[in-house]
Design a protein around this motif. Structure first.
Motif, mmCIF file in Angstrom:
data_model
loop_
_atom_site.group_PDB
_atom_site.id
_atom_site.type_symbol
_atom_site.label_atom_id
_atom_site.label_comp_id
_atom_site.label_asym_id
_atom_site.label_seq_id
_atom_site.Cartn_x
_atom_site.Cartn_y
_atom_site.Cartn_z
ATOM 1 N N MET A 35 0.819 -1.190 0.000
ATOM 2 C CA MET A 35 0.000 0.000 0.000
ATOM 3 C C MET A 35 0.864 1.255 0.000
ATOM 4 N N ASN A 36 1.942 1.253 0.745
ATOM 5 C CA ASN A 36 2.838 2.399 0.816
ATOM 6 C C ASN A 36 3.433 2.727 -0.554
ATOM 7 N N GLU A 37 3.715 1.682 -1.338
ATOM 8 C CA GLU A 37 4.268 1.885 -2.677
ATOM 9 C C GLU A 37 3.262 2.610 -3.574
ATOM 10 N N ASP A 38 2.004 2.242 -3.471
ATOM 11 C CA ASP A 38 0.958 2.922 -4.239
ATOM 12 C C ASP A 38 0.862 4.388 -3.848
ATOM 13 N N LEU A 39 0.981 4.673 -2.564
ATOM 14 C CA LEU A 39 0.927 6.049 -2.084
ATOM 15 C C LEU A 39 2.107 6.849 -2.633
ATOM 16 N N VAL A 90 3.708 6.294 -5.438
ATOM 17 C CA VAL A 90 3.452 6.515 -6.865
ATOM 18 C C VAL A 90 2.471 7.662 -7.041
ATOM 19 N N ALA A 91 1.430 7.675 -6.235
ATOM 20 C CA ALA A 91 0.434 8.746 -6.326
ATOM 21 C C ALA A 91 1.048 10.107 -5.986
ATOM 22 N N LYS A 92 1.871 10.146 -4.955
ATOM 23 C CA LYS A 92 2.542 11.401 -4.583
ATOM 24 C C LYS A 92 3.453 11.881 -5.704
ATOM 25 N N ARG A 93 4.190 10.964 -6.313
ATOM 26 C CA ARG A 93 5.090 11.324 -7.429
ATOM 27 C C ARG A 93 4.282 11.870 -8.594
ATOM 28 N N ALA A 94 3.168 11.234 -8.905
ATOM 29 C CA ALA A 94 2.327 11.703 -10.015
ATOM 30 C C ALA A 94 1.788 13.103 -9.737
ATOM 31 N N LEU A 95 1.347 13.354 -8.529
ATOM 32 C CA LEU A 95 0.835 14.682 -8.175
ATOM 33 C C LEU A 95 1.949 15.730 -8.219
ATOM 34 N N ASP A 96 3.132 15.355 -7.763
ATOM 35 C CA ASP A 96 4.276 16.274 -7.813
ATOM 36 C C ASP A 96 4.626 16.622 -9.258
ATOM 37 N N LEU A 97 4.629 15.608 -10.136
ATOM 38 C CA LEU A 97 4.905 15.854 -11.555
ATOM 39 C C LEU A 97 3.862 16.800 -12.154
ATOM 40 N N GLN A 98 2.604 16.560 -11.839
ATOM 41 C CA GLN A 98 1.545 17.421 -12.360
ATOM 42 C C GLN A 98 1.708 18.862 -11.898
ATOM 43 N N ALA A 99 2.146 19.027 -10.682
ATOM 44 C CA ALA A 99 2.248 20.370 -10.107
ATOM 45 C C ALA A 99 3.508 21.127 -10.534
ATOM 46 N N ARG A 100 4.633 20.405 -10.673
ATOM 47 C CA ARG A 100 5.903 21.125 -10.853
ATOM 48 C C ARG A 100 6.667 20.831 -12.128
ATOM 49 N N ALA A 101 6.427 19.712 -12.766
ATOM 50 C CA ALA A 101 7.214 19.366 -13.952
ATOM 51 C C ALA A 101 6.791 20.217 -15.133
#
Length: 81
Positions: A1-5, A7-18
């Motif tokens: 479950m932690n791995e999924d979290l 991945v989700a955090k990384r995706a949100l970070d990419l959306q916000a800053r990349a």
């Protein structure tokens, strides 16, 4: 479950800053591309790469290396053959 979290955090970070960084904006690309032209690489291939962008976080920009440029060039050559 932690791995999924993670991945989700990384995706949100990419959306916000990349953002897209043109290769010509990346450190070392211009010197590498000039050298490749002098070595005989097609001007058309380099022009194509000049117009290419990479989706990166700001802190990832400095980690892009000539190895990455070489890989992009190889992939492009393979695609046009």
């Amino acid at each position: 479950m932690n791995e999924d979290l993670d991945v989700a955090k990384r995706a949100l970070d990419l959306q916000a800053r990349a953002r897209d960084y043109a290769l010509v904006q990346l450190p070392g690309y211009r010197a590498w591309s000039k050298r490749k032209l002098l070595e005989g690489t097609s001007e058309a291939l380099i022009a194509h790469l000049d117009a290419t962008a990479m989706w990166l976080l700001p802190e990832e920009v400095s980690g892009v290396s000539e190895d990455d440029f070489e890989e992009l060039l190889t992939d492009l050559r393979d695609a046009v053959e």
